[in-house]
Design a protein around this motif. Structure first.
Motif, mmCIF file in Angstrom:
data_model
loop_
_atom_site.group_PDB
_atom_site.id
_atom_site.type_symbol
_atom_site.label_atom_id
_atom_site.label_comp_id
_atom_site.label_asym_id
_atom_site.label_seq_id
_atom_site.Cartn_x
_atom_site.Cartn_y
_atom_site.Cartn_z
ATOM 1 N N THR A 102 -50.420 -22.807 -61.450
ATOM 2 C CA THR A 102 -51.447 -22.758 -60.340
ATOM 3 C C THR A 102 -51.719 -21.538 -59.936
ATOM 4 N N VAL A 103 -51.064 -20.464 -60.245
ATOM 5 C CA VAL A 103 -51.568 -18.728 -60.336
ATOM 6 C C VAL A 103 -52.574 -18.935 -61.323
ATOM 7 N N SER A 104 -52.322 -19.311 -62.616
ATOM 8 C CA SER A 104 -53.681 -18.992 -63.444
ATOM 9 C C SER A 104 -55.175 -19.802 -62.826
ATOM 10 N N HIS A 105 -54.639 -20.969 -62.028
ATOM 11 C CA HIS A 105 -56.046 -21.540 -61.794
ATOM 12 C C HIS A 105 -56.652 -20.760 -60.831
ATOM 13 N N LEU A 106 -55.864 -20.100 -59.817
ATOM 14 C CA LEU A 106 -56.319 -19.166 -58.771
ATOM 15 C C LEU A 106 -57.024 -17.970 -59.221
ATOM 16 N N ILE A 107 -56.338 -17.547 -60.314
ATOM 17 C CA ILE A 107 -57.142 -16.297 -61.023
ATOM 18 C C ILE A 107 -58.384 -16.837 -61.658
ATOM 19 N N SER A 108 -58.489 -17.910 -62.213
ATOM 20 C CA SER A 108 -59.737 -18.259 -62.828
ATOM 21 C C SER A 108 -60.722 -18.562 -61.672
ATOM 22 N N LEU A 109 -60.468 -18.730 -60.526
ATOM 23 C CA LEU A 109 -61.347 -19.208 -59.469
ATOM 24 C C LEU A 109 -61.959 -17.592 -58.951
ATOM 25 N N VAL A 110 -61.024 -16.697 -59.047
ATOM 26 C CA VAL A 110 -61.452 -15.372 -58.516
ATOM 27 C C VAL A 110 -62.419 -14.929 -59.497
ATOM 28 N N GLN A 111 -61.894 -14.880 -60.682
ATOM 29 C CA GLN A 111 -62.463 -14.341 -61.858
ATOM 30 C C GLN A 111 -64.095 -14.885 -62.257
ATOM 31 N N SER A 112 -63.980 -16.153 -62.321
ATOM 32 C CA SER A 112 -65.239 -16.642 -62.892
ATOM 33 C C SER A 112 -66.539 -16.737 -61.927
ATOM 34 N N PRO A 113 -67.581 -16.348 -62.259
ATOM 35 C CA PRO A 113 -68.808 -16.455 -61.444
ATOM 36 C C PRO A 113 -69.311 -17.578 -61.179
ATOM 37 N N HIS A 114 -68.869 -18.756 -61.956
ATOM 38 C CA HIS A 114 -69.365 -19.957 -61.830
ATOM 39 C C HIS A 114 -68.931 -20.875 -60.550
ATOM 40 N N HIS A 115 -67.786 -20.195 -60.033
ATOM 41 C CA HIS A 115 -67.124 -21.011 -58.782
ATOM 42 C C HIS A 115 -68.139 -20.455 -57.413
ATOM 43 N N SER A 116 -67.910 -21.534 -56.615
ATOM 44 C CA SER A 116 -68.477 -20.850 -55.251
ATOM 45 C C SER A 116 -67.674 -20.022 -54.516
ATOM 46 N N PRO A 117 -68.593 -19.016 -53.690
ATOM 47 C CA PRO A 117 -67.825 -17.873 -53.075
ATOM 48 C C PRO A 117 -66.682 -18.305 -52.201
ATOM 49 N N GLU A 118 -66.971 -19.653 -51.504
ATOM 50 C CA GLU A 118 -65.830 -20.203 -50.506
ATOM 51 C C GLU A 118 -64.509 -20.521 -51.389
ATOM 52 N N SER A 119 -64.798 -20.858 -52.756
ATOM 53 C CA SER A 119 -63.548 -21.245 -53.564
ATOM 54 C C SER A 119 -62.895 -19.989 -53.860
ATOM 55 N N ALA A 120 -63.817 -19.078 -54.132
ATOM 56 C CA ALA A 120 -63.096 -17.492 -54.715
ATOM 57 C C ALA A 120 -62.441 -16.860 -53.347
ATOM 58 N N LYS A 121 -62.888 -17.203 -52.356
ATOM 59 C CA LYS A 121 -62.359 -16.394 -51.209
ATOM 60 C C LYS A 121 -61.010 -17.175 -50.840
#
Length: 312
Positions: A102-121
């Motif tokens: 789960t933590v790895s998935h959250l890191i990938s959402l923060v790190q990747s520019p391909h995910h939406s800003p809402e998901s990163a937030k």
């Protein structure tokens, strides 16, 4: 009433899980989104409802799967993540939610520019919520991405706050503030270049809350030898902190004063550098008159150190 709430949660979970293979039509996705939106609303303000969702058989695992599935539309992934974030607000659920994948998935959402800003937030908020639990701090410090375990959360956070401002920036800084309360994470942050990155944020015009939080983190880093030494090696660090004393917001002034206190305690040179700055005494005088209570207290301590050192 409680039984009806439980039944509603169970029904919503069934709708969210329905046809998860991705073979359904658009109506299936609409029903799934409606169910997830209901769960998000029910768990937003009710700790009891959060516990009920977590206790639903396979509920957390299903929400995690929905938040990760490339077969799910973006709105489904975001809503599932929103429900999980709500669950993390319950102290009793923070540890069980902080699984490595789960933590790895959250890191990938923060790190990747391909995910939406809402998901990163949302991911940044989720990480911050989980990091508030002391048991998770050490674990998060060594957590890495699924692709590269050496690219850990601390390194990702430092890199993220070094980049352009984003809607997730404040949550990322808050997560870092939580994690560096653990000594091992402080060491990792300093080695990842946190000190120059945070000073740059503190001196930028991105926002008072970002600047203030950055200085709070620098103060936390300065409690340990690694952080304090890195601050002392920073070019014109005393002058830069005095500049923030003059022009920063209340939280920034408090942070800069705390850092100066730690520098003065450790280095007579830093103390002497301050006395050579024409704005230093006037900055202390302004804070003593118009600063917050904590800033005034720190200004008094700084003045006492100057008087005790007999440098004026």
């Amino acid at each position: 009433m409680a039984s009806r709430v439980r039944e509603s949660i169970v029904e919503c979970m069934k709708e969210a899980q329905h046809d998860f293979s991705g073979d359904g039509d658009g109506n299936d996705n609409d029903l799934r989104c409606e169910a997830l939106q209901t769960l998000a609303t029910m768990t937003k303000i009710s700790p009891q409802n959060r516990n009920l969702v977590a206790q639903t058989d396979g509920g957390v695992a299903s929400l995690l799967a929905l938040s990760k599935s490339s077969a799910s539309p973006q709105n489904v992934r975001t809503l599932a993540l929103s429900v999980l974030f709500n669950l993390s607000l319950n102290p009793n659920l923070k540890h069980s939610l902080a699984q490595n994948d789960t933590v790895s998935h959250l890191i990938s959402l923060v790190q990747s520019p391909h995910h939406s800003p809402e998901s990163a937030k949302l991911a940044a908020s989720f990480l911050c919520s989980l990091a508030m639990l002391d048991k998770n701090k050490a674990k998060f410090g060594v957590a890495g991405t699924l692709q590269d375990e050496k690219n850990g959360l601390i390194q990702v956070l430092v890199k993220a706050v070094s980049g352009p401002w984003s809607p997730a920036s404040h949550h990322l800084l808050s997560t870092l503030a939580e994690l560096v309360q653990f000594h091992g994470n402080c060491t990792l942050a300093v080695r990842a270049g946190a000190v120059p990155a945070l000073i740059a944020v503190a001196e930028s015009a991105e926002g008072e809350d970002l600047a203030g939080t950055s200085l709070v983190i620098l103060g936390l880093l300065a409690r340990f030898e690694e952080g304090l030494n890195e601050l002392k090696r920073t070019d014109r660090v005393v002058a830069r902190m005095v500049g923030i004393l003059k022009s920063g917001c209340f939280l920034s002034k408090e942070g800069a004063a705390e850092i100066l206190l730690r520098l003065f305690d450790d280095s007579h040179k830093c103390l002497r550098d301050a006395t050579e700055l024409p704005d230093f005494l006037s900055a202390l005088a302004e804070i003593s008159v118009g600063g917050s209570g904590r800033a005034r207290d720190k200004a008094s301590l700084l003045m006492k150190k100057l008087m005790d050192a007999n440098l004026y």
